[in-house]
Design a protein around this motif. Structure first.
Motif, short mmCIF file in Angstrom:
data_model
loop_
_atom_site.label_atom_id
_atom_site.label_comp_id
_atom_site.label_asym_id
_atom_site.label_seq_id
_atom_site.Cartn_x
_atom_site.Cartn_y
_atom_site.Cartn_z
N LYS A 223 6.23 -13.52 -8.66
CA LYS A 223 5.75 -13.94 -7.34
C LYS A 223 6.19 -15.37 -7.03
N GLU A 224 6.04 -16.25 -8.02
CA GLU A 224 6.39 -17.65 -7.82
C GLU A 224 7.88 -17.81 -7.54
N LEU A 225 8.71 -17.06 -8.28
CA LEU A 225 10.15 -17.19 -8.08
C LEU A 225 10.57 -16.61 -6.73
N ALA A 226 9.95 -15.50 -6.33
CA ALA A 226 10.27 -14.92 -5.01
C ALA A 226 9.92 -15.90 -3.90
N ALA A 227 8.79 -16.59 -4.04
CA ALA A 227 8.40 -17.58 -3.04
C ALA A 227 9.36 -18.76 -3.03
N LYS A 228 9.77 -19.19 -4.22
CA LYS A 228 10.71 -20.30 -4.33
C LYS A 228 12.04 -19.97 -3.67
N LYS A 229 12.46 -18.71 -3.80
CA LYS A 229 13.72 -18.28 -3.20
C LYS A 229 13.56 -17.92 -1.72
N LYS A 230 12.31 -17.96 -1.23
CA LYS A 230 12.01 -17.62 0.17
C LYS A 230 12.39 -16.17 0.50
N ILE A 231 12.13 -15.28 -0.46
CA ILE A 231 12.41 -13.85 -0.24
C ILE A 231 11.14 -13.02 -0.38
N GLU A 232 9.98 -13.67 -0.29
CA GLU A 232 8.72 -12.95 -0.49
C GLU A 232 8.49 -11.88 0.58
N ASP A 233 9.15 -12.00 1.74
CA ASP A 233 9.04 -10.97 2.77
C ASP A 233 9.91 -9.75 2.46
N HIS A 234 10.76 -9.88 1.45
CA HIS A 234 11.67 -8.79 1.08
C HIS A 234 11.32 -8.18 -0.28
N VAL A 235 10.37 -8.76 -0.97
CA VAL A 235 9.96 -8.28 -2.30
C VAL A 235 8.45 -8.14 -2.33
N LYS A 236 7.97 -6.93 -2.49
CA LYS A 236 6.53 -6.69 -2.55
C LYS A 236 6.14 -6.29 -3.98
N ILE A 237 5.28 -7.11 -4.60
CA ILE A 237 4.83 -6.85 -5.96
C ILE A 237 3.49 -6.12 -5.87
N VAL A 238 3.47 -4.88 -6.31
CA VAL A 238 2.30 -4.03 -6.06
C VAL A 238 1.45 -3.81 -7.31
N GLY A 239 1.83 -4.41 -8.44
CA GLY A 239 1.05 -4.22 -9.66
C GLY A 239 1.36 -2.89 -10.33
N TRP A 240 0.57 -2.58 -11.38
CA TRP A 240 0.82 -1.34 -12.10
C TRP A 240 0.62 -0.15 -11.18
N ALA A 241 1.58 0.78 -11.22
CA ALA A 241 1.52 1.96 -10.36
C ALA A 241 1.10 3.18 -11.18
N ASP A 242 -0.12 3.68 -10.91
CA ASP A 242 -0.51 4.95 -11.52
C ASP A 242 0.29 6.07 -10.85
N PHE A 243 0.03 7.32 -11.22
CA PHE A 243 0.90 8.39 -10.72
C PHE A 243 0.88 8.49 -9.20
N ASP A 244 -0.29 8.41 -8.59
CA ASP A 244 -0.38 8.52 -7.13
C ASP A 244 0.36 7.38 -6.44
N LYS A 245 0.21 6.18 -6.97
CA LYS A 245 0.91 5.03 -6.39
C LYS A 245 2.41 5.16 -6.60
N LYS A 246 2.80 5.67 -7.75
CA LYS A 246 4.22 5.88 -8.02
C LYS A 246 4.83 6.83 -6.98
N ILE A 247 4.12 7.92 -6.71
CA ILE A 247 4.59 8.89 -5.72
C ILE A 247 4.71 8.23 -4.34
N GLU A 248 3.73 7.43 -3.99
CA GLU A 248 3.74 6.74 -2.70
C GLU A 248 4.96 5.83 -2.58
N LEU A 249 5.25 5.06 -3.63
CA LEU A 249 6.38 4.13 -3.60
C LEU A 249 7.71 4.87 -3.57
N LEU A 250 7.83 5.93 -4.36
CA LEU A 250 9.06 6.69 -4.36
C LEU A 250 9.31 7.36 -3.02
#
Length: 354
Positions: A223-250
């Motif tokens: 998160k800190e590096l994405a903010a430093k690079k000013k790309i936080e609007d292009h990189v979303k860190i969603v935390g650990w993805a259980d199966f349902d979250k994995k399906i949603e992201l895919l």
């Protein structure tokens, strides 16, 4: 034939090993063909929690007499502490002259072995050679194990995917043309920081590019590096993805990213292919055995410019992505379906039991 599967908890552990065990337990053809039980030797948690539970599980295994109650012990093992803990299981089982199949996971198994002292390397080799069969996740791993450990009992069985579970994640690439997803522990080994560097380059040509990072690990550093690079609007860190979250992201992505430095045969790549995602990954481990030109783009680990170019290619050539999507679903169905894996395991049980 009675079979005991030993490994990480299906419910209280994350990662590829627990996924493989969960799929084995859910395959009625496999579990009905054999009298199978599943034994938790490990759960996730702090180092103290892992140590306490591992000791408890081993002592319970001994006290209950499970080391002599089954015909075959199918033991899942990774590098580091997992290997040394499983040595204890195998030693106690072999005292009763029972059959042991060791199923090796862990992307950095050879690196782990090479960093051991000579005395510990000898113990690992003796441990592996004492088993009746050793399962490698790919032909590449099989050759390395045979050469490094002098194994004559090694067989390659690739991981398999339950395609039906991933059908809801199938989507049209045109619906998410500039969206990527990466799943796994965030950090250097998985190439997470290379993804950030590549995004910084790629957004110059694809301003609406988006990457979802699903996983635990070095989330705050990322998160800190994405903010430093000013790309936080292009990189979303969603935390650990259980199966349902994995399906949603895919489902809301068209391309799966895994620019790893070390891998075996990643379940995450097979899962992404099963729901028709194009792949960008690296030429490590068994990945080149799965990914050819019709399945995605492979780069050299650490080549950030090549990673950025691959991402831009996927964003600017939707017909290419759609063709890959079809190829990937067909390939998983033909070669990496879970049932293919389980039939190979059944054949190995029969061979070992004789």
């Amino acid at each position: 034939m009675r079979v005991l599967v030993i490994g990480p908890s299906k419910e209280k552990s994350k990662g590829g090993m627990s996924t493989v065990i969960k799929e084995m337990s859910g395959d009625k053809n496999l579990t009905e063909a054999y009298q199978m039980d599943f034994y938790d030797s490990y759960i996730d948690g702090s180092k103290l929690k892992v140590m306490q539970y591992s000791l408890y599980a081993y002592l319970k295994f001994l006290i209950s007499g499970k080391q002599k109650q089954y015909d075959i012990y199918h033991i899942h093992v990774a590098s580091n502490g997992s290997t040394f803990r499983k040595m204890l299981y195998v030693k106690s089982i072999k005292k009763h002259h029972k059959k042991v199949i060791l199923h090796i996971h862990g992307a950095e198994y050879m690196k782990f072995f090479e960093n051991l002292s000579r005395k510990k390397q000898e113990k690992v080799i003796e441990f592996l050679q004492s088993c009746d069969a050793v399962i490698a996740l790919s032909d590449d791993w099989k050759m390395k194990f045979e050469k490094s450990f002098g194994l004559r009992n090694c067989v390659a069985i690739e991981n398999g995917i339950d395609m039906m579970r991933f059908q809801t994640a199938v989507s049209e690439g045109r619906d998410h043309p500039h969206t990527f997803v990466s799943l796994g522990r965030l950090g250097h080994r998985k190439g997470t920081y290379d993804i950030l560097d590549a995004v910084e380059i790629a957004v110059q040509k694809v301003p609406d590019l988006m990457v979802y990072l699903g996983g635990d690990g070095e989330t705050e550093q990322v998160k800190e590096l994405a903010a430093k690079k000013k790309i936080e609007d292009h990189v979303k860190i969603v935390g650990w993805a259980d199966f349902d979250k994995k399906i949603e992201l895919l489902k809301k992505s068209s391309v799966f990213l895994l620019p790893s430095y070390n891998e075996g045969l990643p379940m995450a790549i097979l899962e992404a292919m099963a729901c028709g995602k194009a792949i960008i990954s690296t030429t490590v481990g068994a990945i080149p055995e799965v990914i050819s030109e019709e399945n995605g783009i492979l780069i050299t680990a650490g080549d950030v410019n090549a990673l950025a170019d691959a991402m831009i290619k996927m964003c600017t050539d939707p017909e290419y992505v759609e063709a890959i999507s079809r190829h990937n679903m067909d390939k998983i169905a033909a070669q990496y379906d879970m049932r293919i894996m389980h039939r190979k395991i059944e054949a190995l049980y029969q061979k070992v039991f004789v």
